[in-house]
Design an enzyme around this catalytic site. Structure first.
Site, short mmCIF file in Angstrom:
data_model
loop_
_atom_site.label_atom_id
_atom_site.label_comp_id
_atom_site.label_asym_id
_atom_site.label_seq_id
_atom_site.Cartn_x
_atom_site.Cartn_y
_atom_site.Cartn_z
N THR A 231 0.10 -8.29 8.23
CA THR A 231 -0.42 -8.01 9.15
C THR A 231 -0.41 -7.15 9.34
OG1 THR A 231 1.53 -8.83 9.50
CG2 THR A 231 1.65 -8.14 11.56
N LYS B 250 7.95 1.46 3.05
CA LYS B 250 8.96 2.14 3.29
C LYS B 250 10.17 1.62 2.09
CE LYS B 250 9.26 -1.74 5.15
NZ LYS B 250 9.38 -2.33 6.64
N GLU C 198 3.36 8.59 6.72
CA GLU C 198 4.18 8.49 8.60
C GLU C 198 4.54 6.92 8.86
OE1 GLU C 198 4.23 11.15 10.41
OE2 GLU C 198 5.73 9.64 11.75
N VAL D 60 8.37 4.92 8.24
CA VAL D 60 9.31 5.08 9.48
C VAL D 60 9.41 4.83 11.33
CG1 VAL D 60 11.52 6.36 10.07
CG2 VAL D 60 11.37 6.91 7.34
N ILE E 282 5.66 5.38 15.51
CA ILE E 282 6.89 6.77 16.44
C ILE E 282 6.37 8.02 15.50
CG2 ILE E 282 9.27 7.92 16.53
CD1 ILE E 282 10.36 5.13 17.15
N GLU F 112 10.81 -11.79 10.20
CA GLU F 112 10.37 -12.43 9.41
C GLU F 112 11.29 -13.84 8.55
OE1 GLU F 112 8.56 -10.23 7.16
OE2 GLU F 112 8.54 -8.55 8.27
N ASP G 269 16.83 -2.35 4.99
CA ASP G 269 15.60 -2.08 5.69
C ASP G 269 15.68 -0.65 6.32
OD1 ASP G 269 12.29 -2.22 6.26
OD2 ASP G 269 13.39 -1.41 8.77
N LYS H 39 14.83 3.68 5.12
CA LYS H 39 14.30 4.01 6.15
C LYS H 39 15.84 5.48 6.41
CE LYS H 39 11.87 1.22 8.36
NZ LYS H 39 11.80 -0.37 9.81
N GLY I 115 5.16 -3.38 14.44
CA GLY I 115 4.41 -4.32 15.00
C GLY I 115 3.27 -3.87 14.20
N1 HSE Z 1 11.02 -4.75 9.61
C1 HSE Z 1 11.29 -3.57 10.19
C2 HSE Z 1 12.02 -4.04 11.60
C3 HSE Z 1 9.76 -4.08 10.10
O1 HSE Z 1 12.56 -5.26 11.43
O2 HSE Z 1 11.99 -3.35 12.22
C4 HSE Z 1 9.00 -2.33 10.72
O3 HSE Z 1 9.41 -1.45 9.68
#
Ligand code: HSE
Length: 405
Positions: free
Chosen positions: A11, A100, A124, A127, A131, A185, A196, A200, A298
């Site tokens: 992606t 990350k 960049e 995280v 943004i 996912e 996740d 971050k 995204g």
């Molecule tokens: N799986 C992560 C989320 C993707 O839903 O934020 C972006 O890091």
């Protein structure tokens, strides 16, 4: 002309190739040089893909091509992504990534190699997706002592919680909706278990406080335990539940970093960051408070951040950008249970069982007409997490979440 290789055509990798093609004019103007993709490395077949001719399976072609000065790693994980990144840096090629997990676990080692080889390792997009947050921390806020940083760092869980709050759906239904819409996912465990967001906040802590934070030292709680009852009680008290990654200085050169659901006053800005959007709130001693808001996940928002790093890398070929942090030490990340705050508690017992456990007024009960019999919920006064556990020991506790005042 700068020639780059994109490692991993999923992606984000395909988004990078798309952004470079679509925005070629603005990118070459901002880089003061044309940027072109020479190779896309992926073991899969992509018949009919508009960039099919660039796709190769053999990574060593990239490694041995002196014309390629920058690799974009969008493979993810810490296996082959780590091997390829390290090989590129050792070969004197800069690497840009959105990965990350790799930055959080091996970023210190990879940055040291980059420094030794006088090349860049930039992340960049790792995280907050699109943004801008890494660059603001290391550049715009460089004159501040940053005391605290927290944020809604995961789009999937924020989408699920927003559905639970606004549409009164259960966690399971909201997750199914997120998967159907393509936000989550097919295996969303790392998102819903908070891993996740943990990675971050570990990266943000590295940058804000200057020492490596091992994600394994970050106490992490996901959103599986949040029920519609909790959402209702929180609403009745004027709060919304959000999953936050949070890190702050605790004194003695140490920090606390953790990921957990929090109650946030519905009137506060982060409580109104909904759907897949993310936000990051930074407290600096000169700045006061700033909040960064935007698309945290995204394809194109994330790819845009990756390509911005490619542009910066092109502009910093001779004099690399300094991104670094020192090693951590045992005990550097202290247990978040030592941190005081107010707490929300939901328990299977009568209010009368709770009252005697706290000083007068120490438990503020929340009225909720739809609550089942024999269940109550309350907000505590400010107390330490460990202290609260002792007070509640032996009770049938259904939920405990911190309140962010
Ligand atoms: N799986 C992560 C989320 C993707 O839903 O934020 C972006 O890091």
């Amino acid at each position: 002309m700068a020639k780059i290789a994109v490692l991993g055509y999923g992606t984000i990798g395909s988004g990078v190739v798309e952004v470079i093609a679509e925005n070629a004019a603005v990118i070459s103007k901002n880089a003061a040089e044309e940027i072109s993709v020479k190779y896309i490395v992926d073991i899969r077949e992509f018949p009919g893909d508009p960039f099919e001719k660039l796709i190769i399976k053999d990574f060593s072609i990239v490694l041995n091509d002196p014309e390629v000065s920058i690799a974009v790693e969008t493979i993810g994980g810490t296996g082959i992504a780590y091997d390829f990144t390290k090989s590129c840096l050792l070969a004197g090629k800069s690497v840009v990534t959105s990965n990350k997990e790799l930055v959080a676990t091996k970023g210190d080692e990879l940055l040291k190699i980059a420094e030794d080889k006088n090349v860049n390792y930039m992340f960049e997009a790792s995280v907050g997706g699109g943004i801008p947050i890494i660059r603001p921390i290391i550049q715009c806020l460089a004159a501040n002592v940053i005391n605290e940083i927290y944020g809604i760092l995961n789009g999937t869980t924020n989408y699920i919680l927003t559905e639970m709050i606004n549409s009164k759906t259960s966690f399971e239904d909201a997750l199914r909706g997120a998967q159907a819409k393509g936000f989550a996912e097919q295996n969303p465990e790392a998102d819903i278990e908070g891993k996740d967001a943990c990675r971050k906040i570990a990266i943000l802590s590295d940058l804000c406080f200057g020492r490596h934070v091992d994600p394994d030292d970050v106490k992490t709680e996901g959103i599986k335990g949040i029920t519609p009852q909790d959402v209702e009680y929180a609403a009745a008290a004027g709060y919304k539940i959000k999953l936050l990654g949070r890190a702050l200085r605790t004194g003695d050169g140490r920090i606390t970093a953790y990921t957990a659901p929090h109650l946030i006053s519905a009137a506060k800005l982060p409580a109104n960051v909904d759907g897949v959007m993310n936000c990051v709130v930074v407290h600096g001693n000169a700045l006061g408070e700033a909040m960064f808001y935007g698309a945290g996940a995204g394809k194109l928002p994330t790819a845009g951040a990756v390509v911005a790093d490619v542009i910066d890398t092109v502009k910093h070929r001779e004099k690399r950008k300094t991104i670094k942090w020192d090693d951590g030490f045992p005990g550097y990340v202290t247990d978040s249970d030592l941190l005081s705050s107010r707490f929300y508690v939901r328990a299977r017992c009568a209010e009368s069982n709770i009252k005697g456990l706290f000083s007068p007024g120490g438990a503020e009960f929340i009225g909720n007409k739809t609550a089942p019999d024999g269940v109550c919920a309350f907000l505590t006064k400010e107390t330490g997490g460990a202290e609260l556990k002792k007070i509640l020991a032996g009770l049938d506790i259904l939920s405990v979440f911190r309140v962010l005042d």
